[in-house]
Design a protein around this motif. Structure first.
Motif, PDB file in Angstrom:
ATOM      1  N   CYS A  34       0.828  -1.201   0.000  1.00  0.00           N
ATOM      2  CA  CYS A  34       0.000   0.000   0.000  1.00  0.00           C
ATOM      3  C   CYS A  34       0.860   1.246   0.000  1.00  0.00           C
ATOM      4  O   CYS A  34       0.595   2.211  -0.717  1.00  0.00           O
ATOM      5  N   GLN A  35       1.927   1.240   0.816  1.00  0.00           N
ATOM      6  CA  GLN A  35       2.802   2.414   0.878  1.00  0.00           C
ATOM      7  C   GLN A  35       3.517   2.633  -0.434  1.00  0.00           C
ATOM      8  O   GLN A  35       3.648   3.760  -0.907  1.00  0.00           O
ATOM      9  N   GLN A  36       3.985   1.550  -1.050  1.00  0.00           N
ATOM     10  CA  GLN A  36       4.706   1.700  -2.309  1.00  0.00           C
ATOM     11  C   GLN A  36       3.820   2.329  -3.366  1.00  0.00           C
ATOM     12  O   GLN A  36       4.236   3.235  -4.074  1.00  0.00           O
ATOM     13  N   GLY A 109     -10.626   1.987 -12.548  1.00  0.00           N
ATOM     14  CA  GLY A 109      -9.499   2.186 -11.638  1.00  0.00           C
ATOM     15  C   GLY A 109      -9.906   2.861 -10.345  1.00  0.00           C
ATOM     16  O   GLY A 109      -9.324   2.594  -9.279  1.00  0.00           O
ATOM     17  N   THR A 110     -10.917   3.718 -10.417  1.00  0.00           N
ATOM     18  CA  THR A 110     -11.402   4.384  -9.218  1.00  0.00           C
ATOM     19  C   THR A 110     -12.056   3.391  -8.263  1.00  0.00           C
ATOM     20  O   THR A 110     -11.808   3.412  -7.051  1.00  0.00           O
ATOM     21  N   VAL A 111     -12.882   2.510  -8.804  1.00  0.00           N
ATOM     22  CA  VAL A 111     -13.498   1.469  -7.983  1.00  0.00           C
ATOM     23  C   VAL A 111     -12.428   0.576  -7.371  1.00  0.00           C
ATOM     24  O   VAL A 111     -12.477   0.233  -6.187  1.00  0.00           O
ATOM     25  N   ARG A 112     -11.439   0.200  -8.165  1.00  0.00           N
ATOM     26  CA  ARG A 112     -10.332  -0.629  -7.665  1.00  0.00           C
ATOM     27  C   ARG A 112      -9.623   0.028  -6.495  1.00  0.00           C
ATOM     28  O   ARG A 112      -9.400  -0.597  -5.452  1.00  0.00           O
ATOM     29  N   ASP A 113      -9.263   1.289  -6.644  1.00  0.00           N
ATOM     30  CA  ASP A 113      -8.535   1.985  -5.587  1.00  0.00           C
ATOM     31  C   ASP A 113      -9.375   2.107  -4.327  1.00  0.00           C
ATOM     32  O   ASP A 113      -8.863   1.979  -3.210  1.00  0.00           O
ATOM     33  N   ALA A 114     -10.674   2.352  -4.489  1.00  0.00           N
ATOM     34  CA  ALA A 114     -11.547   2.472  -3.331  1.00  0.00           C
ATOM     35  C   ALA A 114     -11.641   1.150  -2.574  1.00  0.00           C
ATOM     36  O   ALA A 114     -11.627   1.123  -1.332  1.00  0.00           O
ATOM     37  N   LEU A 115     -11.724   0.035  -3.302  1.00  0.00           N
ATOM     38  CA  LEU A 115     -11.850  -1.269  -2.655  1.00  0.00           C
ATOM     39  C   LEU A 115     -10.534  -1.733  -2.035  1.00  0.00           C
ATOM     40  O   LEU A 115     -10.541  -2.395  -0.990  1.00  0.00           O
ATOM     41  N   LEU A 116      -9.417  -1.398  -2.643  1.00  0.00           N
ATOM     42  CA  LEU A 116      -8.127  -1.787  -2.065  1.00  0.00           C
ATOM     43  C   LEU A 116      -7.845  -1.048  -0.770  1.00  0.00           C
ATOM     44  O   LEU A 116      -7.137  -1.545   0.097  1.00  0.00           O
ATOM     45  N   GLY A 117      -8.389   0.149  -0.620  1.00  0.00           N
ATOM     46  CA  GLY A 117      -8.303   0.866   0.654  1.00  0.00           C
ATOM     47  C   GLY A 117      -6.896   1.283   1.036  1.00  0.00           C
ATOM     48  O   GLY A 117      -6.131   1.764   0.205  1.00  0.00           O
ATOM     49  N   CYS A 118      -6.538   1.100   2.300  1.00  0.00           N
ATOM     50  CA  CYS A 118      -5.235   1.499   2.842  1.00  0.00           C
ATOM     51  C   CYS A 118      -5.000   3.000   2.690  1.00  0.00           C
ATOM     52  O   CYS A 118      -3.870   3.436   2.481  1.00  0.00           O
ATOM     53  N   GLY A 119      -6.059   3.789   2.781  1.00  0.00           N
ATOM     54  CA  GLY A 119      -5.916   5.230   2.711  1.00  0.00           C
ATOM     55  C   GLY A 119      -5.618   5.780   1.339  1.00  0.00           C
ATOM     56  O   GLY A 119      -5.348   6.964   1.193  1.00  0.00           O
ATOM     57  N   GLY A 180      -3.001  -4.475  -7.569  1.00  0.00           N
ATOM     58  CA  GLY A 180      -3.327  -5.463  -6.552  1.00  0.00           C
ATOM     59  C   GLY A 180      -2.090  -6.103  -5.954  1.00  0.00           C
ATOM     60  O   GLY A 180      -2.005  -6.302  -4.741  1.00  0.00           O
ATOM     61  N   VAL A 181      -1.106  -6.419  -6.799  1.00  0.00           N
ATOM     62  CA  VAL A 181       0.140  -7.014  -6.311  1.00  0.00           C
ATOM     63  C   VAL A 181       0.846  -6.063  -5.353  1.00  0.00           C
ATOM     64  O   VAL A 181       1.297  -6.455  -4.269  1.00  0.00           O
ATOM     65  N   ARG A 182       0.941  -4.786  -5.737  1.00  0.00           N
ATOM     66  CA  ARG A 182       1.634  -3.824  -4.887  1.00  0.00           C
ATOM     67  C   ARG A 182       0.878  -3.552  -3.586  1.00  0.00           C
ATOM     68  O   ARG A 182       1.473  -3.155  -2.592  1.00  0.00           O
ATOM     69  N   ALA A 183      -0.434  -3.782  -3.606  1.00  0.00           N
ATOM     70  CA  ALA A 183      -1.220  -3.608  -2.388  1.00  0.00           C
ATOM     71  C   ALA A 183      -1.114  -4.813  -1.462  1.00  0.00           C
ATOM     72  O   ALA A 183      -1.578  -4.763  -0.328  1.00  0.00           O
ATOM     73  N   GLY A 184      -0.533  -5.910  -1.944  1.00  0.00           N
ATOM     74  CA  GLY A 184      -0.306  -7.074  -1.097  1.00  0.00           C
ATOM     75  C   GLY A 184      -1.487  -8.000  -0.956  1.00  0.00           C
ATOM     76  O   GLY A 184      -1.551  -8.785  -0.001  1.00  0.00           O
ATOM     77  N   VAL A 185      -2.445  -7.959  -1.895  1.00  0.00           N
ATOM     78  CA  VAL A 185      -3.603  -8.851  -1.806  1.00  0.00           C
ATOM     79  C   VAL A 185      -3.287 -10.179  -2.480  1.00  0.00           C
ATOM     80  O   VAL A 185      -2.263 -10.336  -3.155  1.00  0.00           O
ATOM     81  N   SER A 186      -4.173 -11.146  -2.329  1.00  0.00           N
ATOM     82  CA  SER A 186      -3.937 -12.486  -2.864  1.00  0.00           C
ATOM     83  C   SER A 186      -4.001 -12.485  -4.385  1.00  0.00           C
ATOM     84  O   SER A 186      -4.578 -11.575  -4.993  1.00  0.00           O
ATOM     85  N   PRO A 187      -3.433 -13.499  -5.031  1.00  0.00           N
ATOM     86  CA  PRO A 187      -3.435 -13.540  -6.501  1.00  0.00           C
ATOM     87  C   PRO A 187      -4.821 -13.470  -7.119  1.00  0.00           C
ATOM     88  O   PRO A 187      -5.016 -12.796  -8.135  1.00  0.00           O
ATOM     89  N   ILE A 188      -5.810 -14.140  -6.530  1.00  0.00           N
ATOM     90  CA  ILE A 188      -7.152 -14.120  -7.114  1.00  0.00           C
ATOM     91  C   ILE A 188      -7.752 -12.727  -7.006  1.00  0.00           C
ATOM     92  O   ILE A 188      -8.483 -12.274  -7.907  1.00  0.00           O
ATOM     93  N   VAL A 189      -7.438 -12.007  -5.936  1.00  0.00           N
ATOM     94  CA  VAL A 189      -7.923 -10.630  -5.803  1.00  0.00           C
ATOM     95  C   VAL A 189      -7.191  -9.724  -6.792  1.00  0.00           C
ATOM     96  O   VAL A 189      -7.774  -8.767  -7.317  1.00  0.00           O
TER      97      VAL A 189
END
Length: 290
Positions: A34-36, A109-119, A180-189
């Motif tokens: 998330c920070q990256q 992309g906006t929906v994606r960012d909102a769901l990934l969260g982490c501020g 998604g990878v940079r946010a640290g979520v699972s591969p399916i996410v």
């Protein structure tokens, strides 16, 4: 003594910056995904650092990740262009139609960012060029497309429109997957992030113009499935230890090829096996009318 206090204050400020958005790492000196991504979107800490793994440069470059950024611009313009035309043909005015075009381009992309969260905030708030590209493409479509069709013998079914849309699908699914990878979520996410980025802008567009979302109905060729395949190819290449460039090439090529094949061979997903389902499906055409 004063120097020591200043040094401690500087360390505290640095730690507070890293903790922005509740993404503080559990290990000292390590940034979370998330920070990256958050810092990659425009803060000075990562601005001078090399492109992170599963990332791309801020602007196009002569490299595979740099080409991905250029493809991201092409897809944004294409989605905004076609989204504006669809809204315009449904009766929206010179503001509403380009607005829907912009939503088509950046909504996923906006929906994606909102769901990934982490501020995190929506990517286009830092990368403002995506708003400029969307509005320029939308205004050109609204005010210039009909004249261009008459003077330049263009049509709504020209191959370049189909190709640019396919590029958008292939690039967006990879970009979403990388986020998604940079946010640290699972591969399916991560794959789900790729699908959202490539298709959810179109879902919002269809809702706004009052037609059934194309990714959920059989009146149009498969769309989300090709984005899923592209994102899946990226994750498979990553799992095999391929370089970032190979991952990008794999995901984009599968997404683009799949989308072009679906359009050229009229590939659609099967319907529910009942007469009522087939009757309702036949009442929905490409214009979204029931």
């Amino acid at each position: 003594q004063v120097y020591g206090h200043l040094s401690q204050l500087g360390e505290k400020l640095f730690i507070m910056l890293l903790a922005r958005g509740r993404c503080m790492s559990t290990r000292l000196g390590q940034l979370t995904g998330c920070q990256q991504r958050q810092l990659h979107r425009g803060t000075t800490y990562l601005a001078a650092r090399p492109v992170v793994e599963d990332g791309m440069p801020r602007f196009p470059q002569l490299s595979i990740p740099g080409a991905l950024r250029f493809g991201d611009y092409v897809g944004t313009a294409s989605f905004a262009f076609t989204g504006t035309l669809l809204a315009a043909t449904h009766g929206m005015d010179a503001f509403g139609a380009p607005l829907v075009g912009m939503i088509t381009a950046v909504g996923g992309g906006t929906v994606r960012d909102a769901l990934l969260g982490c501020g995190r905030r929506a990517f286009w708030m830092d990368e403002i060029e995506y708003i400029y590209i969307s509005w320029v493409a939308g205004l050109l479509a609204f005010f210039g497309w009909e004249a261009a069709k008459q003077k330049l013998a263009l049509s709504d079914s020209d191959p370049w429109i189909e190709v640019s849309d396919a590029i958008g699908v292939g690039v967006f699914c990879v970009v979403g997957c990388m986020n998604g990878v940079r946010a640290g979520v699972s591969p399916i996410v991560c794959v789900a992030c790729g699908i959202m980025t490539a298709t959810f802008g179109g879902v919002i567009r269809d809702i706004l113009v009052g037609r059934p979302p194309r990714i959920a109905h059989s009146y149009a060729t498969v769309y989300a499935s090709t984005a899923a395949c592209g994102a899946g190819a990226y994750m498979c290449a990553r799992g095999l230890g391929a370089s970032t460039s190979v991952r990008i090439a794999s995901g984009v090529s599968v997404g683009v090829t799949g989308r072009l094949a679906a359009e050229n061979f009229n590939v659609k997903l099967p319907l529910y096996n009942s007469d009522v389902a087939r009757m309702n499906a036949n009442r929905k055409g490409d214009d979204g009318k029931r």
